[in-house]
Design an enzyme around this catalytic site. Structure first.
Site, PDB file in Angstrom:
ATOM      1  N   LYS A  83     -15.796  -7.247   5.991  1.00  0.00           N
ATOM      2  CA  LYS A  83     -14.504  -7.945   5.923  1.00  0.00           C
ATOM      3  C   LYS A  83     -13.981  -8.339   7.296  1.00  0.00           C
ATOM      4  CE  LYS A  83     -12.033  -6.957   1.668  1.00  0.00           C
ATOM      5  NZ  LYS A  83     -10.765  -6.450   1.124  1.00  0.00           N
ATOM      6  N   HIS A  88       0.841  -1.205   0.000  1.00  0.00           N
ATOM      7  CA  HIS A  88       0.000   0.000   0.000  1.00  0.00           C
ATOM      8  C   HIS A  88       0.875   1.253   0.000  1.00  0.00           C
ATOM      9  CE1 HIS A  88      -3.039  -2.596   2.395  1.00  0.00           C
ATOM     10  NE2 HIS A  88      -3.569  -2.414   1.209  1.00  0.00           N
ATOM     11  N   SER A 140      -2.728  -7.878   2.802  1.00  0.00           N
ATOM     12  CA  SER A 140      -3.036  -7.727   4.233  1.00  0.00           C
ATOM     13  C   SER A 140      -3.533  -9.033   4.835  1.00  0.00           C
ATOM     14  CB  SER A 140      -4.105  -6.655   4.434  1.00  0.00           C
ATOM     15  OG  SER A 140      -3.628  -5.402   4.050  1.00  0.00           O
ATOM     16  N   ARG A 185      -2.218  -6.091  -8.448  1.00  0.00           N
ATOM     17  CA  ARG A 185      -1.221  -7.128  -8.219  1.00  0.00           C
ATOM     18  C   ARG A 185      -1.330  -8.199  -9.301  1.00  0.00           C
ATOM     19  NH1 ARG A 185      -3.012  -7.525  -2.120  1.00  0.00           N
ATOM     20  NH2 ARG A 185      -4.866  -7.022  -3.290  1.00  0.00           N
TER      21      ARG A 185
HETATM   22  P1  ADP Z   1      -9.633  -3.649  -0.517  1.00  0.00           P
HETATM   23  O1  ADP Z   1     -10.513  -3.897   0.646  1.00  0.00           O
HETATM   24  O2  ADP Z   1     -10.108  -2.616  -1.470  1.00  0.00           O
HETATM   25  O3  ADP Z   1      -9.112  -4.911  -1.198  1.00  0.00           O
HETATM   26  P2  ADP Z   1      -6.941  -3.283   0.404  1.00  0.00           P
HETATM   27  O4  ADP Z   1      -6.578  -2.538   1.629  1.00  0.00           O
HETATM   28  O5  ADP Z   1      -6.652  -4.735   0.410  1.00  0.00           O
HETATM   29  O6  ADP Z   1      -8.421  -2.943   0.188  1.00  0.00           O
HETATM   30  O7  ADP Z   1      -6.227  -2.671  -0.872  1.00  0.00           O
HETATM   31  C1  ADP Z   1      -6.434  -1.374  -1.318  1.00  0.00           C
HETATM   32  C2  ADP Z   1      -5.800  -1.192  -2.663  1.00  0.00           C
HETATM   33  O8  ADP Z   1      -4.407  -1.441  -2.596  1.00  0.00           O
HETATM   34  C3  ADP Z   1      -6.311  -2.132  -3.752  1.00  0.00           C
HETATM   35  O9  ADP Z   1      -6.313  -1.421  -4.976  1.00  0.00           O
HETATM   36  C4  ADP Z   1      -5.281  -3.217  -3.784  1.00  0.00           C
HETATM   37  O10 ADP Z   1      -5.238  -3.853  -5.038  1.00  0.00           O
HETATM   38  C5  ADP Z   1      -4.031  -2.414  -3.522  1.00  0.00           C
HETATM   39  N1  ADP Z   1      -2.957  -3.218  -2.946  1.00  0.00           N
HETATM   40  C6  ADP Z   1      -2.990  -4.006  -1.859  1.00  0.00           C
HETATM   41  N2  ADP Z   1      -1.809  -4.613  -1.639  1.00  0.00           N
HETATM   42  C7  ADP Z   1      -0.976  -4.188  -2.634  1.00  0.00           C
HETATM   43  C8  ADP Z   1       0.385  -4.467  -2.992  1.00  0.00           C
HETATM   44  N3  ADP Z   1       1.126  -5.315  -2.288  1.00  0.00           N
HETATM   45  N4  ADP Z   1       0.899  -3.837  -4.072  1.00  0.00           N
HETATM   46  C9  ADP Z   1       0.129  -2.996  -4.793  1.00  0.00           C
HETATM   47  N5  ADP Z   1      -1.163  -2.704  -4.530  1.00  0.00           N
HETATM   48  C10 ADP Z   1      -1.716  -3.288  -3.468  1.00  0.00           C
END
Ligand code: ADP
Length: 168
Positions: A44, A20, A136, A98
């Site tokens: 979630k 992130h 996460s 990803r």
């Molecule tokens: P969501 O509940 O929308 O999946 P996340 O907190 O998991 O929320 O992710 C938010 C955004 O960050 C999404 O666009 C996700 O694809 C991106 N994201 C999460 N982890 C990574 C990573 N390791 N590299 C790049 N983008 C990421």
């Protein structure tokens, strides 16, 4: 200032990972103001409360913003993403991509959001190779099993996560 470029980066951030943070760091170069939208997302079943997730994102980013000159805001949000973007005066939504699994989900979401509000454009940043496998959900799982998460999150986040779900 008129014509300010404003972006929204939405997510659950439970907890915020180096993946992130990489997207945020790169996103800061694209806009004049970046609003990180921390989703309530009770569905979630987040490990950290909304307040805790906001606080973690805020404390990780204080130093970074000074370098870029871009304004960074961290806000809670629930409800429709397009409504949140409009409320924040944002013209673009930033997302990280990803793998193929992300693509399918994101593709549908962009399509739906474009119908709901065609004025908000979604912009994707490819995950950096270094962080592309970080999620996460898996970080939480590894922490709860006592694994080493130091390559996935900052030391402060790791400490909070171990305190919450695991050992150490
Ligand atoms: P969501 O509940 O929308 O999946 P996340 O907190 O998991 O929320 O992710 C938010 C955004 O960050 C999404 O666009 C996700 O694809 C991106 N994201 C999460 N982890 C990574 C990573 N390791 N590299 C790049 N983008 C990421």
């Amino acid at each position: 200032m008129a014509n300010k470029r404003v972006g929204v980066y939405p997510g659950t951030f439970d907890p915020v990972t180096l993946g992130h943070m990489d997207i945020i760091r790169r996103g800061l170069r694209l806009v004049d103001r970046l609003v990180i939208g921390v989703a309530t997302n009770p569905g979630k079943g987040p490990v950290f409360s909304l307040e805790e997730r906001i606080e973690m994102v805020r404390s990780e980013f204080g130093p970074l913003v000074k370098d870029t000159g871009t304004e960074l805001q961290v806000e809670p949000f629930s409800g429709l993403l397009v409504d949140f973007a409009t409320r924040m005066d944002a013209q673009l939504v930033l997302r990280g991509l990803r793998a193929v699994a992300d693509f399918e989900y994101e593709y549908q979401m962009v399509g739906m959001n474009a119908h709901l509000n065609p004025d908000v454009e979604t912009v994707f940043l490819m995950a950096s190779e270094k962080y592309s496998f970080i999620a996460s959900r898996l970080v939480k799982e590894i922490a709860s099993l006592g694994g080493d998460i130091s390559s996935f999150v900052t030391p402060t986040v790791a400490k909070s996560l171990y305190e919450r779900v695991g050992r150490k």
